[in-house]
Design an enzyme around this catalytic site. Sequence first.
Site, PDB file in Angstrom:
ATOM      1  N   ASP A 144       4.964   1.199 -31.788  1.00  0.00           N
ATOM      2  CA  ASP A 144       6.066   0.760 -30.943  1.00  0.00           C
ATOM      3  C   ASP A 144       7.357   1.104 -31.696  1.00  0.00           C
ATOM      4  OD1 ASP A 144       7.534  -0.327 -28.895  1.00  0.00           O
ATOM      5  OD2 ASP A 144       6.451  -2.223 -28.859  1.00  0.00           O
TER       6      ASP A 144
ATOM      7  N   GLU B 180      14.941 -11.309 -16.388  1.00  0.00           N
ATOM      8  CA  GLU B 180      13.626 -11.213 -17.028  1.00  0.00           C
ATOM      9  C   GLU B 180      13.386  -9.759 -17.421  1.00  0.00           C
ATOM     10  OE1 GLU B 180      10.148 -12.013 -14.679  1.00  0.00           O
ATOM     11  OE2 GLU B 180      10.934 -11.028 -12.900  1.00  0.00           O
TER      12      GLU B 180
END
Length: 871
Positions: free
Chosen positions: A267, A615
Amino acid sequence: MNIFRPTVIMSVLLVMGGVAVFKAHAFPSTPDDRTQAVALVAKMTLAEKISQTQSSAPAIPRLGVAAYDWWSEGLHGIARNGYATVFPQAIGLAASWNPNLLDRVGTTVSTEARAKFNAAGAGHDHVRYDGLTIWSPNINIFRDPRWGRGQETYGEDPYLTGQLAVSFIHGIQGDDPDHPRAIATPKHLVVHSGPESGRHGFDVAVSPYDFEATYTPAFRAAITEGHADSVMCAYNALHGTPVCADAALLTTLLRHDWGFKGYIVSDCDAVDDMTKFHHFKPDNAQSSAAAIQAGTDLDCGNAYADLLEAVHKGYVKESIIDAALTRLFAARYKLGEWGTNGSDSYARIGLDRVDSPAHRQLALQAALESMVLLKNAHGTLPFRDGMHLAVIGPNADTLETLEANYHGTARAPITPLQGLRQRFGAQRISYAQGSPIADGVPVPIPETALRTTAHAGLLGQYFDNLDFNGTPRLTRTDRVIDFDWDHVAPADNMRADRYAVRWSGELIPPGPGDYTLAIHVDRCFDCAGHDPVRLYIDGRKVIDNDGDDKPMQATLHIADMHPRAIRLELIHSGQDQGVRLQWLAPAQAQLAEAKAVAQRADAVVAFVGLSPDVEGEELKIDAPGFHGGDRTDIALPVAQQKVLEQIAASGKPLVVVLMSGSAVALNWAQAHADAILAAWYPGEMGGLAVAQTLAGDYNPGGRLPVTFYRATDELPPFVSYAMQGRTYRYFSGTPLYPFGYGLSYTHFAYSQPQLSSVELQAGASLTVSATVRNDGDRSGDEVVQVYLDAPDSALAPRHTLVGFRRVHLAAAETRRVSFELAPRQLSTVDVSGHRNVDAGHYRLFVGGGQPGDSEGVAATFVITGHEALPH
């Protein structure tokens, strides 16, 4: 070295619970990608090798190696690289419960990736988001509705997630594993689902049981069944070891136990995090050495630049770097990055395939299949033609709630307001925004508050220079200022990287009070400089931003409802991605406007929920109920709750359409609204899909991929990764809506359950079937679900999904649906994390949802003996 190797060609079999499983057949092929990779790597200097271990790999001209950036996104359409087909967000795709649909979506994603790759040309440099290595799907388990990135996943169930991932990966990679259309990268391995605020350094002490029963099955399926050619390791640590440096996970489990042959990418900046936040090693040279030795071949970031120091100081051998590079270059050869002498059928994929009519139709189909009907009292839906509808709510007319996150640019998006006008007629639709998403969170100024001459909206003048000189290249009226221009021009015959736009007209306040005006620009996160913007009210400059990251807001007190002159100017010369003109209007003024619109209508459709502004991934937001991209409260935000209560007082039928990436506790709506439809973030055709569903042109057949809880205090602590008390498998309370739930405009009945055997030897497969009948008077889709109840134990889940199939039945049609359950689907996990098929009495339920929540039939059987299964 043998330069011949078997090529695996995929064929589709309808097994394993009715989903697509791909069986391998071997045929010889040449040349060998690994052989070529080994030869190429051997010609590189150490410095050249290390440069290629970082995601932005530079060219090596002397070896004929083009620059290649490994970072491309395709979660629900090719992302961040201009126009693309924008499908429903992943959680919406999961609500379809349709692996075949996910395969077709994946095929579209990789086809459009190929089109953009081909536009640059084989053998040429490919920049970020322009490649064929797609960092999707996200198959982390959506264990807690508070996680802002849960929208990117396929929900809370390991089996559903795994089977949808298998199909999406097959769609991305195609039928020829020796020459994939693109490479899929399931992420983030493993045990990674928030909170966002601590994601760079948190350590998970997950139990062996939860690790095997919940967190790894989807990844195992993605590798062993989906044959993904890449995997991304996560930010977090497991039991003190950062995942990207965990050899037991990356080498032993992934490569040895699961047979993974591809490459592993970190990542982004995860290796750097190992030093800065995990404090795993004192510097990046040692963190990089640990990561690459554990099996992380590619660093998204530049921490691997310190591998040069690591080699010189003896932290890692050069041969380890060679092995990683061999895997990386073997992938580039497989993709045909340097061309295939004219024999490559993918090379003929052109830009005409991007957001083509066929792809747009698939986007509509995907949005339709994602719709989940949660309530329909008194047959309120579908609406009859000729009704006058009041459309109210902050999500009725916004681009961002169509596109969600990790998205491409929709060429012709259709918002719900536009879709309802198209379906029912503009003259039968009235509109009021009603409220913001949440207190303190601006939303686009609606068309009702903008005017130029006789039209709603503002007059836009588009210049092909940066100083507004001369005649505009284009003049048009823009209904709202809510644009995604990422890597695209704002109009035909204009450059995407250099333009200026001036919007002018009048601001029509709905009532007196304090107004916060705001400009939102999606900033490019790794570029130098940002787009300047200026806002004028009655000729006075109220916002002047030369391109910094300061909040762009101004608060004005308006004492009356007289129009105010408004002018917005944007100068685009960088890589910023569009613009939104937003506001926070006085609550009472917006509520009064919504109430008046509702009074004039036959029925009200309220578009409420969340948005990608509140969100998402590591957001800079701290509003009531939200923090850092996650939620602190799963209830509908107070501002929206107030508008629902206000319009319900009109006495008109109320239909609530929930647009969100996660579950929202709609307790008041369940008690008072007449109908509720979950539409998620539905993609570029989402507004039309909502309209067709409400009109009854399409019968909703989606099912929930997550549990809808009633309150935040029903949930365990967000930071805990223990599964007890979470998801339908371990939650002991009564949910608002259970996993697998969804209504239809028709009715389905079940009968005649049959098993291939009522006594089974451990390790054998079992076939279960049942008859399904459409008892209603209209055709529709039923999602047939199979749940296993294992013998009681302290760890046993309440139920376990082991099969599913979405079937279409005409009115009065009957069909027998069969499922073949493999030993893994009949297995359980013990406290030590071992998976076994154990002796005992078992129960299977076949129905339209979970046992006790839906109609269905059950059958029991006995397993004798014991069979241990591999991890």
